[in-house]
Enzyme design. Structure first.
Site, PDB file in Angstrom:
ATOM      1  N   HIS A 129      -9.746   0.896   4.396  1.00  0.00           N
ATOM      2  CA  HIS A 129      -8.511   1.126   5.166  1.00  0.00           C
ATOM      3  C   HIS A 129      -8.826   2.092   6.315  1.00  0.00           C
ATOM      4  O   HIS A 129      -9.637   3.013   6.160  1.00  0.00           O
ATOM      5  CB  HIS A 129      -7.439   1.710   4.245  1.00  0.00           C
ATOM      6  CG  HIS A 129      -6.085   1.721   4.875  1.00  0.00           C
ATOM      7  ND1 HIS A 129      -5.701   2.660   5.798  1.00  0.00           N
ATOM      8  CD2 HIS A 129      -5.025   0.879   4.747  1.00  0.00           C
ATOM      9  CE1 HIS A 129      -4.460   2.404   6.195  1.00  0.00           C
ATOM     10  NE2 HIS A 129      -4.028   1.323   5.571  1.00  0.00           N
TER      11      HIS A 129
ATOM     12  N   ASN B 132       0.875  -1.172   0.000  1.00  0.00           N
ATOM     13  CA  ASN B 132       0.000   0.000   0.000  1.00  0.00           C
ATOM     14  C   ASN B 132       0.915   1.226   0.000  1.00  0.00           C
ATOM     15  O   ASN B 132       1.454   1.584   1.039  1.00  0.00           O
ATOM     16  CB  ASN B 132      -0.902  -0.022   1.248  1.00  0.00           C
ATOM     17  CG  ASN B 132      -1.736   1.235   1.370  1.00  0.00           C
ATOM     18  OD1 ASN B 132      -1.798   2.035   0.443  1.00  0.00           O
ATOM     19  ND2 ASN B 132      -2.384   1.412   2.520  1.00  0.00           N
TER      20      ASN B 132
ATOM     21  N   GLU C  30      -5.869  -5.306  10.116  1.00  0.00           N
ATOM     22  CA  GLU C  30      -4.875  -4.268  10.391  1.00  0.00           C
ATOM     23  C   GLU C  30      -5.212  -3.560  11.701  1.00  0.00           C
ATOM     24  O   GLU C  30      -6.028  -2.614  11.703  1.00  0.00           O
ATOM     25  CB  GLU C  30      -4.873  -3.244   9.257  1.00  0.00           C
ATOM     26  CG  GLU C  30      -4.500  -3.819   7.915  1.00  0.00           C
ATOM     27  CD  GLU C  30      -3.830  -2.764   7.044  1.00  0.00           C
ATOM     28  OE1 GLU C  30      -2.692  -2.992   6.647  1.00  0.00           O
ATOM     29  OE2 GLU C  30      -4.442  -1.713   6.797  1.00  0.00           O
TER      30      GLU C  30
ATOM     31  N   GLY D  81       1.900   1.977  10.779  1.00  0.00           N
ATOM     32  CA  GLY D  81       2.832   3.103  10.684  1.00  0.00           C
ATOM     33  C   GLY D  81       3.475   3.478  12.010  1.00  0.00           C
ATOM     34  O   GLY D  81       4.108   4.524  12.128  1.00  0.00           O
TER      35      GLY D  81
ATOM     36  N   GLU E 214      -7.277   4.532   7.426  1.00  0.00           N
ATOM     37  CA  GLU E 214      -7.041   5.942   7.109  1.00  0.00           C
ATOM     38  C   GLU E 214      -8.249   6.536   6.371  1.00  0.00           C
ATOM     39  O   GLU E 214      -8.595   7.698   6.557  1.00  0.00           O
ATOM     40  CB  GLU E 214      -5.739   6.098   6.300  1.00  0.00           C
ATOM     41  CG  GLU E 214      -4.532   5.898   7.204  1.00  0.00           C
ATOM     42  CD  GLU E 214      -3.271   5.413   6.514  1.00  0.00           C
ATOM     43  OE1 GLU E 214      -3.176   5.483   5.279  1.00  0.00           O
ATOM     44  OE2 GLU E 214      -2.371   4.949   7.238  1.00  0.00           O
TER      45      GLU E 214
ATOM     46  N   SER F 233       2.954  -2.492  10.297  1.00  0.00           N
ATOM     47  CA  SER F 233       4.403  -2.497  10.537  1.00  0.00           C
ATOM     48  C   SER F 233       5.054  -3.839  10.217  1.00  0.00           C
ATOM     49  O   SER F 233       5.997  -4.257  10.887  1.00  0.00           O
ATOM     50  CB  SER F 233       4.718  -2.065  11.981  1.00  0.00           C
ATOM     51  OG  SER F 233       4.266  -0.737  12.202  1.00  0.00           O
TER      52      SER F 233
ATOM     53  N   LYS G 133       0.172   4.213  -0.327  1.00  0.00           N
ATOM     54  CA  LYS G 133      -0.485   5.406   0.240  1.00  0.00           C
ATOM     55  C   LYS G 133      -0.240   6.622  -0.665  1.00  0.00           C
ATOM     56  O   LYS G 133      -0.148   6.465  -1.882  1.00  0.00           O
ATOM     57  CB  LYS G 133      -0.007   5.633   1.664  1.00  0.00           C
ATOM     58  CG  LYS G 133      -0.151   4.384   2.532  1.00  0.00           C
ATOM     59  CD  LYS G 133      -0.055   4.655   3.990  1.00  0.00           C
ATOM     60  CE  LYS G 133      -0.072   3.338   4.737  1.00  0.00           C
ATOM     61  NZ  LYS G 133      -0.209   3.489   6.164  1.00  0.00           N
TER      62      LYS G 133
END
Ligand code: PEP
Length: 248
Positions: free
Chosen positions: A95, A10, A167, A173, A97, A213, A12
């Site tokens: 996701h 990904n 996730e 991150g 985010e 991560s 991003k």
């Protein structure tokens, strides 16, 4: 049955079109592995140049977002048929985010999953809990609730072709990876819940990734777990480490 491993990057909101082509070139010989589905989920503006750059390789193309209508007055958006026509195969949906920064809820996410299938794209559906929910001990209920909403109205055949990415938000991150046992516990829970919602054969086929991560150092231990069929990789997908994860 044995499920085929899927390692997806990904990217991003990283890499300009020319940087994207450079990254494909850098990773070219590192990600060669015919036993694994290797996917680059790139920013919309990179889709066409990356489609060109991966031609003749084992890498498949993914995207990160689309809107649920096919075309029309939706300034700034792109549609699932547009992605399909550009050579995209996989699409990340749900996701954290997009849920947290852009306010996407499970009703919209469910519509996106349905639209993706209708357009011939394979969804990578993300789910996962915040640190607060993990510490409160309610993460299992939270994830089941997400799965139930996001899969509403899907057939068993569609779910068999779905990739689900677990996730935990606290691991994305942050450099703080879930332990292999923590990741396996939830991936198994998701598989068991699919068996409850559908049937054992569907649960056996659906591919479940871990994301958060994952890197060259921890990938092998995570991917060794029976219910973890791959990884969704953020930061490490932009580096040569991605090749080590593909070959872990
Ligand atoms: C992600 O955003 O999907 C992700 C897993 O990111 P990272 O690997 O950087 O934690």
């Amino acid at each position: 049955m044995s499920r085929r491993r899927i390692i997806a990057g990904n990217w991003k909101m990283n890499k300009t079109p020319s940087e994207a082509v450079e990254l494909v070139e850098t990773l070219k010989n590192l990600v060669k592995n015919d036993d694994v589905d290797v996917v680059y989920c790139v920013p919309a503006i990179d889709i066409c140049p990356v489609a060109e750059a991966i031609k003749g390789s084992n890498v498949q193309l993914g995207a990160q977002n689309f809107y649920i209508e096919d075309k029309g007055a939706y300034t700034g958006e792109i549609s699932a048929p547009m992605l399909k026509d550009a050579g995209v195969k996989y699409i990340i949906i749900g996701h954290s985010e997009r849920r947290d920064i852009f306010g996407e809820n499970d009703i919209l996410i469910n519509k996106k999953v349905k639209k993706a299938f209708e357009a011939g794209l394979s969804p990578i559906l993300c789910c996962g809990e915040s640190l607060e929910l993990r510490e409160a001990g309610v993460y299992a209920d939270w994830i089941k609730r997400q799965i139930k909403w996001d899969l509403t109205g899907l057939s068993a055949d569609q779910v068999k072709n779905l990739v689900i990415a677990y996730e935990p938000i606290w691991a994305i991150g942050t450099g703080k990876t879930a332990t292999a046992d923590q990741a396996e516990e939830v991936c198994k829970l998701i598989r068991d819940y699919i068996a409850e919602l559908y049937d054992a054969a569907t649960a056996e086929e659906v591919r479940i990734q871990y994301g958060g991560s994952m890197n060259a150092a921890n990938a092998a231990e995570l991917l060794d777990k029976p219910d973890i069929d791959g990884g969704l990789i953020g930061g490490a997908s932009l580096k040569p480490d991605f090749g080590q994860i593909v070959n872990a």
